[in-house]
Design an enzyme around this catalytic site. Structure first.
Site, PDB file in Angstrom:
ATOM      1  N   SER A  65      -2.457   0.701  -1.781  1.00  0.00           N
ATOM      2  CA  SER A  65      -2.752  -0.640  -1.831  1.00  0.00           C
ATOM      3  C   SER A  65      -3.899  -0.975  -2.939  1.00  0.00           C
ATOM      4  CB  SER A  65      -2.996  -1.056  -0.372  1.00  0.00           C
ATOM      5  OG  SER A  65      -1.990  -1.393   0.350  1.00  0.00           O
ATOM      6  N   LYS A  68      -2.815  -3.180  -5.820  1.00  0.00           N
ATOM      7  CA  LYS A  68      -2.686  -4.434  -5.730  1.00  0.00           C
ATOM      8  C   LYS A  68      -3.857  -4.902  -6.594  1.00  0.00           C
ATOM      9  CE  LYS A  68      -0.633  -4.360  -1.280  1.00  0.00           C
ATOM     10  NZ  LYS A  68      -0.688  -4.103   0.189  1.00  0.00           N
ATOM     11  N   TYR A 193       7.670  -1.925  -7.156  1.00  0.00           N
ATOM     12  CA  TYR A 193       6.383  -1.803  -6.302  1.00  0.00           C
ATOM     13  C   TYR A 193       6.172  -0.450  -5.860  1.00  0.00           C
ATOM     14  CZ  TYR A 193       3.921  -2.758  -2.032  1.00  0.00           C
ATOM     15  OH  TYR A 193       2.770  -2.717  -0.918  1.00  0.00           O
ATOM     16  N   TYR A 245      -8.169  -4.720   4.158  1.00  0.00           N
ATOM     17  CA  TYR A 245      -7.258  -5.302   5.285  1.00  0.00           C
ATOM     18  C   TYR A 245      -7.906  -6.096   6.250  1.00  0.00           C
ATOM     19  CZ  TYR A 245      -5.132  -0.930   3.706  1.00  0.00           C
ATOM     20  OH  TYR A 245      -4.672   0.195   2.871  1.00  0.00           O
ATOM     21  N   VAL A 263      -3.362   3.292   1.942  1.00  0.00           N
ATOM     22  CA  VAL A 263      -3.056   4.160   3.010  1.00  0.00           C
ATOM     23  C   VAL A 263      -2.805   5.561   2.681  1.00  0.00           C
ATOM     24  CG1 VAL A 263      -1.949   2.471   4.419  1.00  0.00           C
ATOM     25  CG2 VAL A 263      -0.533   3.759   2.699  1.00  0.00           C
TER      26      VAL A 263
HETATM   27  N1  GLN Z   1       2.948   1.482  -0.321  1.00  0.00           N
HETATM   28  C1  GLN Z   1       2.287   0.628   0.786  1.00  0.00           C
HETATM   29  C2  GLN Z   1       3.155  -0.085   1.392  1.00  0.00           C
HETATM   30  O1  GLN Z   1       3.595  -1.105   1.126  1.00  0.00           O
HETATM   31  C3  GLN Z   1       0.885   0.299   0.479  1.00  0.00           C
HETATM   32  C4  GLN Z   1       0.229  -0.131   1.788  1.00  0.00           C
HETATM   33  C5  GLN Z   1      -1.449   0.242   1.803  1.00  0.00           C
HETATM   34  O2  GLN Z   1      -1.644   1.072   1.153  1.00  0.00           O
HETATM   35  N2  GLN Z   1      -1.808  -0.263   2.856  1.00  0.00           N
HETATM   36  O3  GLN Z   1       3.088  -0.070   2.756  1.00  0.00           O
END
Ligand code: GLN
Length: 309
Positions: A65, A68, A193, A245, A263
């Site tokens: 994430s 992002k 993605y 989050y 994550v």
């Molecule tokens: N690639 C992960 C997903 O889309 C990224 C989520 C994350 O790092 N929180 O679930």
């Protein structure tokens, strides 16, 4: 000679390492299961041009994430603020990062912000490029420039592992396609993605990227503007309001610094006009943040008075 800050960092990393035992590595992406839960590494960049590090700060991990934030920067540079925010909102959700609920209950059903999966997928669809390869090579070049390392690439095995199992993300895409938020072929968007999320960096590289966002888009001791100032402000704001989050509010109170986690256990931190920090600790708490990384940041923020509030 070891400087005083290095001793302070060693002490805090050692203390925070104890918390790795209380967390668990992510397993919903099968390739992430093999990470060593006891790991905790750290790097800080800024003020001087060398990194202060602890643990194995050259070990690589996937951005997940954290990507992002970087993709949002590129999408804003590609399309401008108005177009991007016509497709994705600016408000925190208070829900887990992969939740679908607000897409359905809000009208119009555009994702509430670019730091949740739905919003990030919409942002990824706006990166310019004729096909996945072109979009990805533009994104990789951007990451390489930010981290000053042209060898940075993505981990194909992690990307494939997520692509094969990303049914929840697929459903977010189909929902958004039905409601006109995205127009892409869903599997093509997911291929991009999952590769974006699988870009591999070390803590030292993450600290450098965090520093550029902290430093209003400029490299250390240089006027080279890699991210326009107004966009670096937007990134830091989302890192504060949605970066950790549905723990972002608590993190703002306990730590008070713009940060974004993934994550894989990475956290990228940008202390405005001061430093960038990269952390890797794959044992996660129940909301998906590096458990030892959160404790480490709280200790550092208190000791060095890093809170922006
Ligand atoms: N690639 C992960 C997903 O889309 C990224 C989520 C994350 O790092 N929180 O679930």
């Amino acid at each position: 000679m070891i400087c005083e800050d290095q001793l302070v960092i060693n002490k805090f990393v050692k203390e925070a390492s104890k918390y790795t035992k209380l967390g668990e590595v992510a397993d919903y992406i099968p390739a992430l299961k093999t990470a060593d839960p006891d790991t905790l590494s750290f790097a800080v960049f800024g003020e001087t041009s060398s990194c202060l590090c602890a643990g194995d700060s050259n070990e690589t991990f996937t951005l997940q994430s954290i990507s992002k934030v970087i993709t949002l920067a590129l999408a804003l540079m590609d399309n401008g603020v108005e177009k991007v925010f016509s497709k994705v909102g600016m408000e925190p959700t208070g829900d887990p990062f992969n939740s679908m609920i607000k897409l359905e209950t809000h009208s119009p059903s555009k994702p509430l912000n670019p730091m949740i999966n739905a919003g990030a997928l919409a942002v990824s669809s706006m990166i310019k490029g004729e096909n996945v390869d072109e979009k990805l090579s533009r994104l990789l070049r951007f990451v390489q420039d930010l981290a000053e390392d042209s060898t940075i690439t993505f981990n194909d095995m992690v990307a494939q592992s997520e692509f094969d199992t990303a049914n929840l993300n697929r459903s977010l895409c189909y929902f958004m396609k039905q409601h006109g938020v995205i127009d892409d072929d869903v599997n093509t968007l997911l291929e991009f993605y999952t590769k974006q999320c699988a870009i591999e960096v070390s803590c030292s590289q993450l600290a450098k990227i965090g520093f550029i966002i902290a430093n209003e888009g400029k490299k250390l001791n240089s006027n080279e503007q890699l991210i326009p100032t107004h966009i670096s402000k937007i990134l830091k704001t989302f890192m504060v309001t949605c970066g950790m989050y549905n723990a972002s509010g608590e993190f703002a109170i306990r730590v008070g610094i713009p940060a974004k986690s993934g994550v894989s256990g990475g956290i990228m931190v940008s202390v405005p006009n001061r430093i960038g920090i990269g952390i890797y600790g794959p044992a996660l708490d129940e909301r998906g943040n590096s458990i030892a990384g959160m404790h480490l940041l709280e200790a550092l923020s208190n000791h060095y008075n890093l809170s922006i509030f």
